[in-house]
Design a protein around this motif. Structure first.
Motif, mmCIF file in Angstrom:
data_model
loop_
_atom_site.group_PDB
_atom_site.id
_atom_site.type_symbol
_atom_site.label_atom_id
_atom_site.label_comp_id
_atom_site.label_asym_id
_atom_site.label_seq_id
_atom_site.Cartn_x
_atom_site.Cartn_y
_atom_site.Cartn_z
ATOM 1 N N GLU A 96 0.843 -1.194 0.000
ATOM 2 C CA GLU A 96 0.000 0.000 0.000
ATOM 3 C C GLU A 96 0.874 1.237 0.000
ATOM 4 N N ILE A 97 0.459 2.226 -0.749
ATOM 5 C CA ILE A 97 1.234 3.462 -0.765
ATOM 6 C C ILE A 97 0.412 4.541 -0.087
ATOM 7 N N THR A 98 0.908 5.048 1.029
ATOM 8 C CA THR A 98 0.194 6.155 1.660
ATOM 9 C C THR A 98 0.565 7.427 0.919
ATOM 10 N N LYS A 99 -0.313 8.395 0.990
ATOM 11 C CA LYS A 99 -0.200 9.558 0.108
ATOM 12 C C LYS A 99 1.096 10.349 0.244
ATOM 13 N N ASN A 100 1.540 10.545 1.494
ATOM 14 C CA ASN A 100 2.686 11.428 1.672
ATOM 15 C C ASN A 100 4.024 10.723 1.492
ATOM 16 N N GLU A 101 3.936 9.407 1.431
ATOM 17 C CA GLU A 101 5.180 8.656 1.325
ATOM 18 C C GLU A 101 5.659 8.656 -0.114
ATOM 19 N N LYS A 102 6.970 8.886 -0.302
ATOM 20 C CA LYS A 102 7.522 8.843 -1.654
ATOM 21 C C LYS A 102 7.594 7.402 -2.115
ATOM 22 N N ALA A 153 9.359 13.139 -10.817
ATOM 23 C CA ALA A 153 8.048 12.485 -10.769
ATOM 24 C C ALA A 153 7.641 12.168 -9.331
ATOM 25 N N GLY A 154 8.537 12.406 -8.384
ATOM 26 C CA GLY A 154 8.186 12.206 -6.979
ATOM 27 C C GLY A 154 8.617 10.874 -6.397
ATOM 28 N N ALA A 155 9.544 10.179 -7.040
ATOM 29 C CA ALA A 155 9.997 8.897 -6.496
ATOM 30 C C ALA A 155 11.384 9.048 -5.876
ATOM 31 N N GLU A 156 11.709 8.116 -4.976
ATOM 32 C CA GLU A 156 13.046 8.102 -4.399
ATOM 33 C C GLU A 156 13.744 6.859 -4.936
ATOM 34 N N VAL A 157 14.990 7.017 -5.385
ATOM 35 C CA VAL A 157 15.668 5.889 -6.019
ATOM 36 C C VAL A 157 16.540 5.151 -5.003
ATOM 37 N N LEU A 158 16.278 3.843 -4.833
ATOM 38 C CA LEU A 158 17.064 3.067 -3.866
ATOM 39 C C LEU A 158 18.208 2.312 -4.534
ATOM 40 N N HIS A 159 17.982 1.832 -5.737
ATOM 41 C CA HIS A 159 19.036 1.075 -6.433
ATOM 42 C C HIS A 159 19.035 1.417 -7.908
ATOM 43 N N LYS A 160 20.242 1.295 -8.513
ATOM 44 C CA LYS A 160 20.328 1.417 -9.974
ATOM 45 C C LYS A 160 20.967 0.142 -10.489
ATOM 46 N N LEU A 186 7.132 7.368 -17.812
ATOM 47 C CA LEU A 186 7.608 8.282 -16.768
ATOM 48 C C LEU A 186 7.557 9.734 -17.242
ATOM 49 N N ILE A 187 8.074 9.974 -18.446
ATOM 50 C CA ILE A 187 8.089 11.356 -18.963
ATOM 51 C C ILE A 187 6.657 11.883 -19.120
ATOM 52 N N LEU A 188 5.767 11.021 -19.623
ATOM 53 C CA LEU A 188 4.374 11.454 -19.785
ATOM 54 C C LEU A 188 3.754 11.804 -18.433
ATOM 55 N N ASP A 189 4.115 11.017 -17.419
ATOM 56 C CA ASP A 189 3.600 11.261 -16.082
ATOM 57 C C ASP A 189 4.048 12.633 -15.564
ATOM 58 N N ILE A 190 5.312 12.952 -15.794
ATOM 59 C CA ILE A 190 5.833 14.255 -15.360
ATOM 60 C C ILE A 190 5.123 15.381 -16.109
ATOM 61 N N PHE A 191 4.979 15.190 -17.415
ATOM 62 C CA PHE A 191 4.290 16.206 -18.216
ATOM 63 C C PHE A 191 2.870 16.415 -17.697
ATOM 64 N N ALA A 192 2.212 15.306 -17.319
ATOM 65 C CA ALA A 192 0.826 15.414 -16.857
ATOM 66 C C ALA A 192 0.749 16.248 -15.588
ATOM 67 N N THR A 193 1.721 16.091 -14.675
ATOM 68 C CA THR A 193 1.646 16.883 -13.445
ATOM 69 C C THR A 193 2.099 18.317 -13.675
ATOM 70 N N GLU A 205 13.312 26.476 -12.329
ATOM 71 C CA GLU A 205 13.606 25.631 -11.184
ATOM 72 C C GLU A 205 14.643 24.599 -11.584
ATOM 73 N N ASN A 206 15.408 24.141 -10.597
ATOM 74 C CA ASN A 206 16.404 23.127 -10.894
ATOM 75 C C ASN A 206 15.764 21.742 -10.958
ATOM 76 N N LYS A 207 14.746 21.621 -11.763
ATOM 77 C CA LYS A 207 14.070 20.344 -11.958
ATOM 78 C C LYS A 207 13.817 20.203 -13.437
ATOM 79 N N LEU A 208 13.569 18.990 -13.894
ATOM 80 C CA LEU A 208 13.352 18.801 -15.322
ATOM 81 C C LEU A 208 11.932 19.215 -15.699
ATOM 82 N N PHE A 209 11.794 19.818 -16.823
ATOM 83 C CA PHE A 209 10.488 20.222 -17.352
ATOM 84 C C PHE A 209 9.696 21.101 -16.392
#
Ligand SMILES: Nc1nc2c(ncn2[C@@H]2O[C@H](COP(=O)(O)OP(=O)(O)O)[C@@H](O)[C@H]2O)c(=O)[nH]1
Ligand SMILES: [Mg+2]
Length: 344
Positions: free
Chosen positions: A3-9, A41-48, A111-118, A228-232
Motif C-alpha cells: 500500500e502506498i500512503t499519500k505522503n510517502e515517496k 516524478a516524486g519517487a526516491e531511487v534506492l538502487h540502480k 515516466l516522462i508522460l507522467d511528469i508532463f501530466a503533473t 527551477e532546478n528540476k526537469l520540465f
C-alpha cells in the motif's frame, strides 16, 4: 499487498540495459538523468541496476538471470514499489516483469508522460499531454493487460475479453479525435493572435531541459516564468515583446528537450512548438557546466531537425559559465562552434 500512503515517496529501482555497448561512464550518466526524472516524478531511487552488453530479451527485456536478481532484491525490501526502465518496453515485457517481480513497472516514455501530466498548467498543455498519453496507451491496450484485471478485478481469471478491450479502444480513439480537434482550434486562435506581429523579429529560446532558458528569458524580458532546478519546470511557451536598439522582438521561452523524448509527445506538442518552428532566429541555450553538454547539443539539434528547423538561423548560448571550472573547455568551444555566446 503493497500500500502506498499519500505522503510517502514511492521507492524505485532504476534499470538500464546496455544493448549498444556504451561505456560505463555514459550508461551511468544516463541513469543519473533517469534518476532526476524519477525525482521530478516524486519517487526516491534506492538502487540502480545495469544489465551489460546483451540484446533486448523479447520476454523480459533484461533476461531471466537479471530478472531473478531483481526479484530477490525486491523480495527482501517491501518498501520498493516501482521499477523504472530507461527504455520503452512492450506490453508483454511489462506483463512478464510484473508477474515475476510483483511490482509496478514503468518505462521511460510512461515516466516522462507522467511528469508532463503533473506539470501541465494551461488548457493547451493539458490537452496536448492527454493526447500523448492516450496515444501511448492505445497500442498497449492488448490482451497482455488481462493480468491486471486478474490481480485487481477479481472475477475469475478471465480479465477483460476482446470485446471489452475493443470498447476501450473505441472510447480512446474517439477521445483522441476530440482532443485533436480541440488542438486545431487552439492553433487557429494562436495564428490569429500572431497576425499583426509580422513586423516583429521572432526569437525562440530552445534547449535541453534545465539549461537555463526560463532564467534567461526572465532576465531579458523582466518576467516571472517559473524556473527551477528540476526537469520540465515549464511546459508552455511564453512570448513577450522587447525592443533592442529599435528592433522589435518577440521572444519565446519553450519546453525543454531530452534524450529519447517520446515521439507522440513531440507530435502532440506541435502547437506549443510552433513558436520554435515559426522563429526567425533560434537561440540554443546550453548548460555549459554539464559534463555531457555536447551530448545535449546533439539531442537538441536532432529534435530541431525533426521539427524541420535545421535551416533557421541559430546561435548557441553556452550558459552557466560561472559554474565551469575547466578553462580549456572555453577555448575548445570558441574554436569549435561558430555563432556562439558564452554567458551566465
Ligand atoms: N550556475 C548557474 N545556474 C543557472 C544559470 N542559469 C540558470 N541556472 C539555474 O539552472 C536551473 C534551471 O534553470 P531554468 O531556467 O528553469 O532552466 P530551463 O529548464 O532551461 O528553463 C535553475 O536552478 C537556475 O537557477 C547560470 O547562468 N548559472
Ligand atoms: Mg524552463
Amino acid at each position: 499487498m503493497i500500500e502506498i500512503t499519500k505522503n510517502e515517496k514511492e521507492k524505485a529501482i532504476l534499470v538500464s540495459l546496455n544493448k549498444d555497448h556504451l561505456s560505463n561512464e555514459i550508461i551511468t550518466e544516463h541513469l543519473t538523468e533517469l534518476e532526476e526524472l524519477a525525482l521530478t516524478a516524486g519517487a526516491e531511487v534506492l538502487h540502480k541496476i545495469i544489465q551489460n552488453n546483451r540484446p533486448a530479451d523479447k520476454a523480459t527485456y533484461i533476461g531471466k538471470g537479471k530478472v531473478e536478481e531483481i526479484r530477490l532484491l525486491v523480495e527482501n525490501n517491501e518498501k520498493i514499489t516501482l521499477l523504472i526502465f530507461d527504455d520503452d518496453l512492450t506490453p508483454i515485457q511489462v506483463r512478464n516483469l510484473e508477474e515475476i517481480i510483483k511490482r509496478k513497472i514503468v518505462d521511460r516514455s510512461g515516466l516522462i508522460l507522467d511528469i508532463f501530466a503533473t506539470r501541465a498548467k494551461t488548457k493547451e498543455a493539458k490537452t496536448q499531454v492527454e493526447l500523448a498519453q492516450l496515444q501511448y496507451m492505445l497500442p498497449r491496450l492488448t490482451r497482455a493487460w488481462t493480468h491486471l484485471s486478474k490481480q485487481y478485478g477479481g472475477i475469475g481469471t478471465k480479465g477483460p475479453g476482446e470485446t471489452q478491450i475493443e470498447t476501450d479502444r473505441r472510447i480512446i480513439r474517439t477521445r483522441i479525435s476530440l482532443l485533436k480537434e480541440k488542438l486545431i482550434k487552439i492553433e487557429k486562435q494562436r495564428s490569429t493572435q500572431s497576425q499583426g506581429r509580422n513586423n516583429f523579429l521572432r526569437i525562440a529560446l530552445v534547449g535541453y531541459t534545465n539549461a537555463g532558458k526560463s532564467t534567461l528569458f526572465n532576465l531579458l524580458t523582466d518576467s516571472n516564468v517559473f524556473a527551477e532546478n528540476k526537469l520540465f519546470a515549464t511546459l508552455d511557451s511564453t512570448t513577450r515583446h522587447l525592443t533592442i536598439k529599435n528592433e522589435k522582438i518577440l521572444l519565446s521561452d519553450t519546453v525543454g528537450f531530452i534524450r529519447k523524448l517520446p515521439t507522440n509527445l513531440i507530435a502532440s506538442f506541435k502547437s506549443t512548438l510552433s513558436e520554435v518552428k515559426d522563429a526567425d532566429i533560434i537561440f540554443h541555450v546550453i548548460d555549459f557546466s554539464h559534463p555531457y553538454y555536447e551530448d545535449h547539443i546533439k539531442v537538441v539539434e536532432n529534435t530541431l531537425k525533426n521539427l524541420g528547423c535545421e535551416k533557421t538561423i541559430q546561435y548557441k548560448i553556452f550558459n552557466k559559465i560561472d559554474a565551469v571550472t575547466d578553462h580549456n573547455k572555453i577555448d575548445y568551444v570558441r574554436n569549435t562552434y561558430n555563432n556562439c555566446f558564452i554567458i551566465s
